[in-house]
Write an enzyme that holds these catalytic residues in place. Sequence first.
Site, PDB file in Angstrom:
ATOM      1  N   HIS A   1      -3.181  -5.302   1.659  1.00  0.00           N
ATOM      2  CA  HIS A   1      -2.518  -5.462   2.967  1.00  0.00           C
ATOM      3  C   HIS A   1      -2.455  -6.914   3.442  1.00  0.00           C
ATOM      4  O   HIS A   1      -3.253  -7.312   4.302  1.00  0.00           O
ATOM      5  CB  HIS A   1      -3.287  -4.667   4.032  1.00  0.00           C
TER       6      HIS A   1
ATOM      7  N   CYS B   1       0.823  -1.211   0.000  1.00  0.00           N
ATOM      8  CA  CYS B   1       0.000   0.000   0.000  1.00  0.00           C
ATOM      9  C   CYS B   1       0.864   1.272   0.000  1.00  0.00           C
ATOM     10  O   CYS B   1       1.497   1.545  -1.009  1.00  0.00           O
ATOM     11  CB  CYS B   1      -1.005  -0.040   1.141  1.00  0.00           C
TER      12      CYS B   1
ATOM     13  N   GLU C   1      -0.644  -8.168   5.560  1.00  0.00           N
ATOM     14  CA  GLU C   1      -0.345  -8.222   7.000  1.00  0.00           C
ATOM     15  C   GLU C   1      -1.622  -8.155   7.853  1.00  0.00           C
ATOM     16  O   GLU C   1      -1.567  -8.339   9.060  1.00  0.00           O
ATOM     17  CB  GLU C   1       0.631  -7.096   7.381  1.00  0.00           C
TER      18      GLU C   1
HETATM   19  N1  GLN Z   1      -3.764   6.329   0.953  1.00  0.00           N
HETATM   20  C1  GLN Z   1      -2.463   6.093   1.515  1.00  0.00           C
HETATM   21  C2  GLN Z   1      -1.383   6.855   0.740  1.00  0.00           C
HETATM   22  O1  GLN Z   1      -1.664   7.445  -0.249  1.00  0.00           O
HETATM   23  C3  GLN Z   1      -2.126   4.617   1.515  1.00  0.00           C
HETATM   24  C4  GLN Z   1      -3.120   3.870   2.367  1.00  0.00           C
HETATM   25  C5  GLN Z   1      -2.564   2.660   3.020  1.00  0.00           C
HETATM   26  O2  GLN Z   1      -1.340   2.451   3.101  1.00  0.00           O
HETATM   27  N2  GLN Z   1      -3.454   1.871   3.565  1.00  0.00           N
HETATM   28  O3  GLN Z   1      -0.259   6.871   1.150  1.00  0.00           O
END
Ligand code: GLN
Length: 192
Positions: A174, A77, A176
């Site tokens: 994710h 992410c 994790e």
């Molecule tokens: N929206 C976040 C970003 O742009 C990422 C979201 C996340 O890591 N769950 O950094």
Amino acid sequence: MKIGVLALQGDFAEHIAILKRLKVQTIEVRLPEHLKGLDGLIMPGGESTTIGKLAVAYNLMEPLRAFGQRHAIWGTCAGAIFMSKDVSRNQPLLGLMDITVERNAFGRQVDSFEADLDIPELMQATGTKDSYHAIFIRAPIIESVSGDAKILASVADGRIVAAQQGHLLATSFHPELTSDTRFHEYFLSLAD
Ligand code: GLN
């Protein structure tokens, strides 16, 4: 095998918990010297702008780039955003992978969702047939993949949510936050 988890911001504790379940030695990485002797590094979800700013402040940008030239790194992410070359915004990026990313790409109204993904490489590496249940939280999409980077997984409408470039891995979801350890096992196979 010793795996570091970038612990500047975000859900690094969840990655460490899974690595411990897999009996892997782990260390929280906050300073360049913490990268010494590691076989791989995970960069967690969180807020990519914050992670980037802190990485600049702690002089981690060049050491992380150098580490990624030779060792496995997996960004989940926000970590995947940080791995990319371009996010169409001005924020610190490692630029390690030949991917471009759109942040928060699934829209504000649908901040989070879950989806079952077919990931042939993952199934093959772990000798399993089950699809992978992925959790997306204000997730980015991988807009484009070029050079040596290849697509690992897409959602049903074709948008790319996981990519790999040699020993470098990026997932917009994710792993994790689930009890399925296959993605971590797959990453460990790249770090070996
Ligand atoms: N929206 C976040 C970003 O742009 C990422 C979201 C996340 O890591 N769950 O950094």
